[in-house]
Design a protein around this motif. Sequence first.
Motif, mmCIF file in Angstrom:
data_model
loop_
_atom_site.group_PDB
_atom_site.id
_atom_site.type_symbol
_atom_site.label_atom_id
_atom_site.label_comp_id
_atom_site.label_asym_id
_atom_site.label_seq_id
_atom_site.Cartn_x
_atom_site.Cartn_y
_atom_site.Cartn_z
ATOM 1 N N ASP A 3 0.845 -1.191 0.000
ATOM 2 C CA ASP A 3 0.000 0.000 0.000
ATOM 3 C C ASP A 3 0.883 1.244 0.000
ATOM 4 O OD1 ASP A 3 -1.869 1.969 0.286
ATOM 5 O OD2 ASP A 3 -2.892 1.071 2.004
ATOM 6 N N LEU A 4 0.937 1.913 -1.158
ATOM 7 C CA LEU A 4 1.728 3.129 -1.331
ATOM 8 C C LEU A 4 0.843 4.317 -1.679
ATOM 9 C CD1 LEU A 4 4.635 1.642 -3.493
ATOM 10 C CD2 LEU A 4 4.581 1.934 -1.012
ATOM 11 N N ALA A 5 -0.426 4.245 -1.325
ATOM 12 C CA ALA A 5 -1.359 5.313 -1.680
ATOM 13 C C ALA A 5 -0.970 6.627 -1.009
ATOM 14 C CB ALA A 5 -2.774 4.915 -1.269
ATOM 15 N N HIS A 6 -1.058 7.709 -1.765
ATOM 16 C CA HIS A 6 -0.865 9.068 -1.245
ATOM 17 C C HIS A 6 0.505 9.245 -0.577
ATOM 18 C CE1 HIS A 6 -5.100 9.853 -2.088
ATOM 19 N NE2 HIS A 6 -5.370 8.703 -1.504
ATOM 20 N N CYS A 7 1.544 8.764 -1.264
ATOM 21 C CA CYS A 7 2.915 8.886 -0.744
ATOM 22 C C CYS A 7 3.742 9.935 -1.480
ATOM 23 C CB CYS A 7 3.632 7.541 -0.831
ATOM 24 S SG CYS A 7 3.107 6.331 0.402
ATOM 25 N N GLY A 8 3.185 10.551 -2.518
ATOM 26 C CA GLY A 8 3.942 11.537 -3.272
ATOM 27 C C GLY A 8 5.023 10.940 -4.155
ATOM 28 N N ILE A 9 4.876 9.662 -4.505
ATOM 29 C CA ILE A 9 5.877 8.980 -5.343
ATOM 30 C C ILE A 9 5.814 9.529 -6.763
ATOM 31 C CG2 ILE A 9 6.542 6.746 -6.323
ATOM 32 C CD1 ILE A 9 5.534 5.460 -3.754
ATOM 33 N N THR A 10 6.979 9.823 -7.332
ATOM 34 C CA THR A 10 7.045 10.418 -8.661
ATOM 35 C C THR A 10 7.353 9.407 -9.754
ATOM 36 O OG1 THR A 10 9.377 10.970 -8.289
ATOM 37 C CG2 THR A 10 7.738 12.652 -7.734
ATOM 38 N N HIS A 11 7.956 8.281 -9.406
ATOM 39 C CA HIS A 11 8.228 7.232 -10.398
ATOM 40 C C HIS A 11 8.546 5.919 -9.697
ATOM 41 C CE1 HIS A 11 12.382 8.304 -9.392
ATOM 42 N NE2 HIS A 11 12.716 7.108 -9.846
ATOM 43 N N LEU A 12 8.421 4.821 -10.423
ATOM 44 C CA LEU A 12 8.858 3.508 -9.957
ATOM 45 C C LEU A 12 9.985 3.044 -10.864
ATOM 46 C CD1 LEU A 12 5.499 1.645 -9.174
ATOM 47 C CD2 LEU A 12 7.096 2.682 -7.548
ATOM 48 N N LEU A 65 2.200 10.921 -7.638
ATOM 49 C CA LEU A 65 2.528 11.923 -8.648
ATOM 50 C C LEU A 65 3.044 11.303 -9.939
ATOM 51 C CD1 LEU A 65 4.327 14.483 -6.292
ATOM 52 C CD2 LEU A 65 1.931 14.470 -7.016
ATOM 53 N N ILE A 66 2.863 10.001 -10.093
ATOM 54 C CA ILE A 66 3.328 9.315 -11.289
ATOM 55 C C ILE A 66 2.377 9.589 -12.451
ATOM 56 C CG2 ILE A 66 3.759 7.051 -12.316
ATOM 57 C CD1 ILE A 66 4.595 6.039 -9.622
ATOM 58 N N THR A 67 2.931 9.960 -13.594
ATOM 59 C CA THR A 67 2.116 10.163 -14.791
ATOM 60 C C THR A 67 2.341 9.066 -15.824
ATOM 61 O OG1 THR A 67 3.844 11.596 -15.723
ATOM 62 C CG2 THR A 67 2.062 12.656 -14.488
ATOM 63 N N ASP A 68 3.534 8.447 -15.812
ATOM 64 C CA ASP A 68 3.882 7.390 -16.759
ATOM 65 C C ASP A 68 4.504 6.228 -15.999
ATOM 66 O OD1 ASP A 68 3.461 8.843 -19.411
ATOM 67 O OD2 ASP A 68 4.853 10.177 -18.372
#
Length: 260
Positions: free
Chosen positions: A159-168, A189-192
């Motif tokens: 569960d990584l919801a609402h963590c402000g992650i920008t990419h994996l 914040l991931i778009t791709d």
Amino acid sequence: MMNRGGMISFALAVVLFTGPGQCDSCPCSVAPNIHYPGTKVVSCVGMGLSQIPTACFDETITEVILSFNYLTSILAQDLENATNLKRFYAEYNDIKFIEETAFAKHPGMERIYLDENKDIDLLEGVFRGLTHLKELKLSGSPIQRLPDIMDLNNLVTLDLAHCGITHLRRPTFGNITVDRLFFFMNGNLITDLALDVLIDLPDDSVFSFDTELILWAQNEGEKETAINKPWSINLDLKDIKVCGIDGQPEDSAICDVKGQ
């Protein structure tokens, strides 16, 4: 001179007040653990603690609940006496720092909950070696970057919801051996996202992403493989874009097409 009855009473007092849960050093409740018979759970919920109560721990403790306190750090020495720790809950604290080896001596750990720690910063190797970990919850903790989880082969819930992650990164996962993974990524914040981050995950997995997320396949074959996956996902897999055909994502590292 103490009589026999007095000696028995004294012996009982020694048994009751030495060890985890002793009233003069452990502020928390210690009770039998129904999940792991023959062991104990330490519960310290909402006690205003600013430090982990190490006096409560020994080899009989398999579960520690520290939710809703004011903890600011987790050090390796804080948990070293709980040698058989399986479950660790520290949601809704003020944790900023976790020593990279804090969980290293607990390879049998099955659950770690660190939700809603608003200033947390996770070091790259903090979850390495946790091959038995089944649930990792970090929702609401602004980690921005996911540490190394390649060793988490038995992961069932991430569960990584609402963590402000920008990419994996690629790869994110190791060899997941379970039949189903529940993976929550909404509110980041991931778009791709490169499709090959997900493509080898179990067929019965359940994914939740922001609906604006674009999945990118390396080629038409990878796209077709994904479309035929029996995943439960809140995105239309037919809308997957293909590198080299549909342009490139904002993060060019997602596509490995030669000549671009």
